[in-house]
Motif scaffolding. Structure first.
Motif, PDB file in Angstrom:
ATOM      1  N   GLU A 198       1.292  13.458  -2.594  1.00 53.47           N
ATOM      2  CA  GLU A 198       0.700  12.154  -2.912  1.00 53.47           C
ATOM      3  C   GLU A 198       1.792  11.097  -3.041  1.00 53.47           C
ATOM      4  O   GLU A 198       2.940  11.414  -3.378  1.00 53.47           O
ATOM      5  CB  GLU A 198      -0.092  12.235  -4.216  1.00 53.47           C
ATOM      6  CG  GLU A 198      -1.269  13.188  -4.170  1.00 53.47           C
ATOM      7  CD  GLU A 198      -2.289  12.810  -3.099  1.00 53.47           C
ATOM      8  OE1 GLU A 198      -2.455  11.591  -2.838  1.00 53.47           O
ATOM      9  OE2 GLU A 198      -2.918  13.720  -2.546  1.00 53.47           O
ATOM     10  N   PRO A 199       1.463   9.827  -2.777  1.00 51.84           N
ATOM     11  CA  PRO A 199       2.460   8.751  -2.906  1.00 51.84           C
ATOM     12  C   PRO A 199       3.147   8.732  -4.264  1.00 51.84           C
ATOM     13  O   PRO A 199       4.343   8.422  -4.362  1.00 51.84           O
ATOM     14  CB  PRO A 199       1.634   7.483  -2.673  1.00 51.84           C
ATOM     15  CG  PRO A 199       0.516   7.921  -1.801  1.00 51.84           C
ATOM     16  CD  PRO A 199       0.179   9.315  -2.258  1.00 51.84           C
TER      17      PRO A 199
ATOM     18  N   ARG B 281       0.843  -1.194   0.000  1.00 51.34           N
ATOM     19  CA  ARG B 281       0.000   0.000   0.000  1.00 51.34           C
ATOM     20  C   ARG B 281       0.883   1.249   0.000  1.00 51.34           C
ATOM     21  O   ARG B 281       2.101   1.159   0.080  1.00 51.34           O
ATOM     22  CB  ARG B 281      -0.908   0.004   1.235  1.00 51.34           C
ATOM     23  CG  ARG B 281      -0.147  -0.241   2.528  1.00 51.34           C
ATOM     24  CD  ARG B 281      -1.039  -0.168   3.764  1.00 51.34           C
ATOM     25  NE  ARG B 281      -2.047  -1.206   3.826  1.00 51.34           N
ATOM     26  CZ  ARG B 281      -1.838  -2.443   4.278  1.00 51.34           C
ATOM     27  NH1 ARG B 281      -0.615  -2.812   4.674  1.00 51.34           N
ATOM     28  NH2 ARG B 281      -2.804  -3.320   4.316  1.00 51.34           N
ATOM     29  N   GLY B 282       0.280   2.412  -0.083  1.00 53.79           N
ATOM     30  CA  GLY B 282       0.981   3.669   0.107  1.00 53.79           C
ATOM     31  C   GLY B 282       2.111   3.941  -0.873  1.00 53.79           C
ATOM     32  O   GLY B 282       2.019   3.675  -2.077  1.00 53.79           O
ATOM     33  N   ILE B 283       3.207   4.485  -0.344  1.00 51.02           N
ATOM     34  CA  ILE B 283       4.359   4.868  -1.163  1.00 51.02           C
ATOM     35  C   ILE B 283       4.965   3.661  -1.867  1.00 51.02           C
ATOM     36  O   ILE B 283       5.346   3.732  -3.034  1.00 51.02           O
ATOM     37  CB  ILE B 283       5.412   5.581  -0.294  1.00 51.02           C
ATOM     38  CG1 ILE B 283       4.894   6.957   0.137  1.00 51.02           C
ATOM     39  CG2 ILE B 283       6.741   5.716  -1.044  1.00 51.02           C
ATOM     40  CD1 ILE B 283       5.777   7.661   1.155  1.00 51.02           C
TER      41      ILE B 283
ATOM     42  N   THR C  35       2.701  12.778   3.593  1.00 48.83           N
ATOM     43  CA  THR C  35       2.207  12.109   2.391  1.00 48.83           C
ATOM     44  C   THR C  35       0.859  11.482   2.701  1.00 48.83           C
ATOM     45  O   THR C  35       0.648  10.942   3.795  1.00 48.83           O
ATOM     46  CB  THR C  35       3.199  11.021   1.933  1.00 48.83           C
ATOM     47  OG1 THR C  35       4.504  11.605   1.810  1.00 48.83           O
ATOM     48  CG2 THR C  35       2.793  10.446   0.588  1.00 48.83           C
ATOM     49  N   ASN C  36      -0.054  11.543   1.766  1.00 50.47           N
ATOM     50  CA  ASN C  36      -1.407  11.039   1.997  1.00 50.47           C
ATOM     51  C   ASN C  36      -1.442   9.512   1.997  1.00 50.47           C
ATOM     52  O   ASN C  36      -1.833   8.870   1.022  1.00 50.47           O
ATOM     53  CB  ASN C  36      -2.360  11.599   0.940  1.00 50.47           C
ATOM     54  CG  ASN C  36      -2.701  13.053   1.192  1.00 50.47           C
ATOM     55  OD1 ASN C  36      -2.821  13.491   2.338  1.00 50.47           O
ATOM     56  ND2 ASN C  36      -2.855  13.818   0.123  1.00 50.47           N
ATOM     57  N   THR C  37      -0.993   8.950   3.114  1.00 53.18           N
ATOM     58  CA  THR C  37      -1.067   7.512   3.373  1.00 53.18           C
ATOM     59  C   THR C  37      -1.613   7.326   4.783  1.00 53.18           C
ATOM     60  O   THR C  37      -1.871   8.296   5.498  1.00 53.18           O
ATOM     61  CB  THR C  37       0.318   6.845   3.269  1.00 53.18           C
ATOM     62  OG1 THR C  37       1.127   7.293   4.368  1.00 53.18           O
ATOM     63  CG2 THR C  37       1.007   7.195   1.957  1.00 53.18           C
ATOM     64  N   GLU C  38      -1.736   6.082   5.205  1.00 54.44           N
ATOM     65  CA  GLU C  38      -2.250   5.799   6.542  1.00 54.44           C
ATOM     66  C   GLU C  38      -1.366   6.354   7.657  1.00 54.44           C
ATOM     67  O   GLU C  38      -1.833   6.563   8.769  1.00 54.44           O
ATOM     68  CB  GLU C  38      -2.383   4.286   6.740  1.00 54.44           C
ATOM     69  CG  GLU C  38      -3.565   3.654   6.029  1.00 54.44           C
ATOM     70  CD  GLU C  38      -3.676   2.183   6.355  1.00 54.44           C
ATOM     71  OE1 GLU C  38      -4.620   1.801   7.068  1.00 54.44           O
ATOM     72  OE2 GLU C  38      -2.802   1.424   5.911  1.00 54.44           O
TER      73      GLU C  38
ATOM     74  N   TYR D  61      -4.857   2.003  12.028  1.00 54.97           N
ATOM     75  CA  TYR D  61      -3.433   1.997  11.692  1.00 54.97           C
ATOM     76  C   TYR D  61      -2.595   1.558  12.882  1.00 54.97           C
ATOM     77  O   TYR D  61      -1.692   0.715  12.752  1.00 54.97           O
ATOM     78  CB  TYR D  61      -2.999   3.387  11.222  1.00 54.97           C
ATOM     79  CG  TYR D  61      -1.514   3.479  10.962  1.00 54.97           C
ATOM     80  CD1 TYR D  61      -0.949   2.862   9.846  1.00 54.97           C
ATOM     81  CD2 TYR D  61      -0.662   4.132  11.852  1.00 54.97           C
ATOM     82  CE1 TYR D  61       0.416   2.909   9.607  1.00 54.97           C
ATOM     83  CE2 TYR D  61       0.699   4.191  11.626  1.00 54.97           C
ATOM     84  CZ  TYR D  61       1.239   3.577  10.505  1.00 54.97           C
ATOM     85  OH  TYR D  61       2.593   3.622  10.292  1.00 54.97           O
TER      86      TYR D  61
ATOM     87  N   ASN E 138      -0.326  18.267   1.812  1.00 54.67           N
ATOM     88  CA  ASN E 138       0.254  16.936   1.788  1.00 54.67           C
ATOM     89  C   ASN E 138       0.560  16.554   0.345  1.00 54.67           C
ATOM     90  O   ASN E 138      -0.165  16.933  -0.570  1.00 54.67           O
ATOM     91  CB  ASN E 138      -0.718  15.909   2.364  1.00 54.67           C
ATOM     92  CG  ASN E 138      -0.854  16.007   3.866  1.00 54.67           C
ATOM     93  OD1 ASN E 138      -0.340  16.934   4.495  1.00 54.67           O
ATOM     94  ND2 ASN E 138      -1.589  15.084   4.460  1.00 54.67           N
TER      95      ASN E 138
ATOM     96  N   ASN F 113      11.537   0.596   1.698  1.00 49.62           N
ATOM     97  CA  ASN F 113      10.432   1.520   1.955  1.00 49.62           C
ATOM     98  C   ASN F 113       9.657   1.218   3.224  1.00 49.62           C
ATOM     99  O   ASN F 113       9.034   2.113   3.798  1.00 49.62           O
ATOM    100  CB  ASN F 113       9.470   1.496   0.749  1.00 49.62           C
ATOM    101  CG  ASN F 113       8.164   2.185   1.050  1.00 49.62           C
ATOM    102  OD1 ASN F 113       8.096   3.403   1.103  1.00 49.62           O
ATOM    103  ND2 ASN F 113       7.113   1.405   1.259  1.00 49.62           N
TER     104      ASN F 113
END
Length: 261
Positions: A191-192, A10-12, A173-176, A255, A189, A75
């Protein structure tokens, strides 16, 4: 080109996998969440492997599965937040094991493969938190500062041997990871995908360190020259003195449960 990416369910990490796939690379993604990494692999066409970066044997097996990989992107990371006295010993150990020791393990394993053949890329995803200590973020600050320093030391050690080592330092960054928090005043923020682009760019044109967004890197460098009282006043104006102390705990429940799982 074969690219191995940790924490990529997920995410980055997932955005980085997509970015490399779009450029024709073969991508192997690893994550401790076996179900999530299997879903991500099915969605993207990457190869998904269960990976616990805190377990050297698991990391070695992941890289063996990747085969003759050319790039390792470290990561995987977690971000507990809140007052330092509210963090448990287990929180501290887990944060160090995932964020810092995981990067160290992956980097060593990759270098053992890259150095004998004289080529390869290690990209470590750190954070601006590694250079900007912030109240309520002490564990994360400490581990990401370690990643920044470790990466630079290794880069200098292997310089001139055909192997490139660098760090990417994203802002909010727009992640959890930022669930339940607010952005600094006047800042957005990212984005990934913006971080993913920086990782891909570092492989294409190796550089020691990249802050995302780039303009923030210049601001950080300038801010470091200011007197401490001015730095404190600026942090208060941006809200950085309270963002990770005054947050929506309910919004972070899912989370927090996962990272402490």
């Amino acid at each position: 080109m074969i690219v191995a990416i940790t924490g990529a369910a997920r995410g980055i990490g997932l955005a980085t996998a997509r970015a490399f796939l779009d450029r024709g690379a073969q991508v192997v993604i690893g994550d401790v969440d076996a179900e999530a990494v299997a879903r991500a692999a099915a969605e993207t066409g990457a190869r998904g492997v269960h990976l616990d970066v805190t377990d050297p044997a698991s990391f070695a097996a992941f890289l063996t599965e990747a085969g003759e990989y050319d790039v390792l992107v470290n990561n995987a990371g977690i971000m507990p937040i809140g007052p330092v006295l509210g963090e448990s010993d287990a929180d501290a150990r887990r944060c160090v094991d995932v964020n810092l020791h995981g990067v160290m393990t992956g980097t060593r394993l990759a270098l053992a493969r890259f150095l004998p053949r004289g080529r390869g890329h290690v990209v470590n995803v750190a954070s601006v938190a590694g250079v900007l200590p912030t109240p309520g973020l002490a564990l994360y600050n400490g581990t990401k500062a370690g990643v920044v320093a470790f990466t630079e030391a290794v880069r200098l050690e292997v310089a001139g041997r055909g192997v490139h080592v660098g760090a990417v330092l994203p802002t909010f960054t727009n992640t959890e990871l930022v669930a339940g928090t607010r952005s600094p005043r006047g800042q957005r923020n990212i984005e990934p995908g913006e971080v993913a682009a920086a990782v891909v760019g570092m492989v294409a044109r190796p550089t020691p360190k990249v802050v995302v967004p780039k303009r923030l890197g210049r601001q950080i460098a300038f801010g470091a020259l200011l007197p401490r009282r001015v730095q404190r006043a600026l942090n208060a104006r941006l809200g950085l003195d309270s963002i990770f102390l005054d947050f929506d705990a309910d919004a972070r429940k899912s989370y927090d449960a996962r990272i402490r799982g």
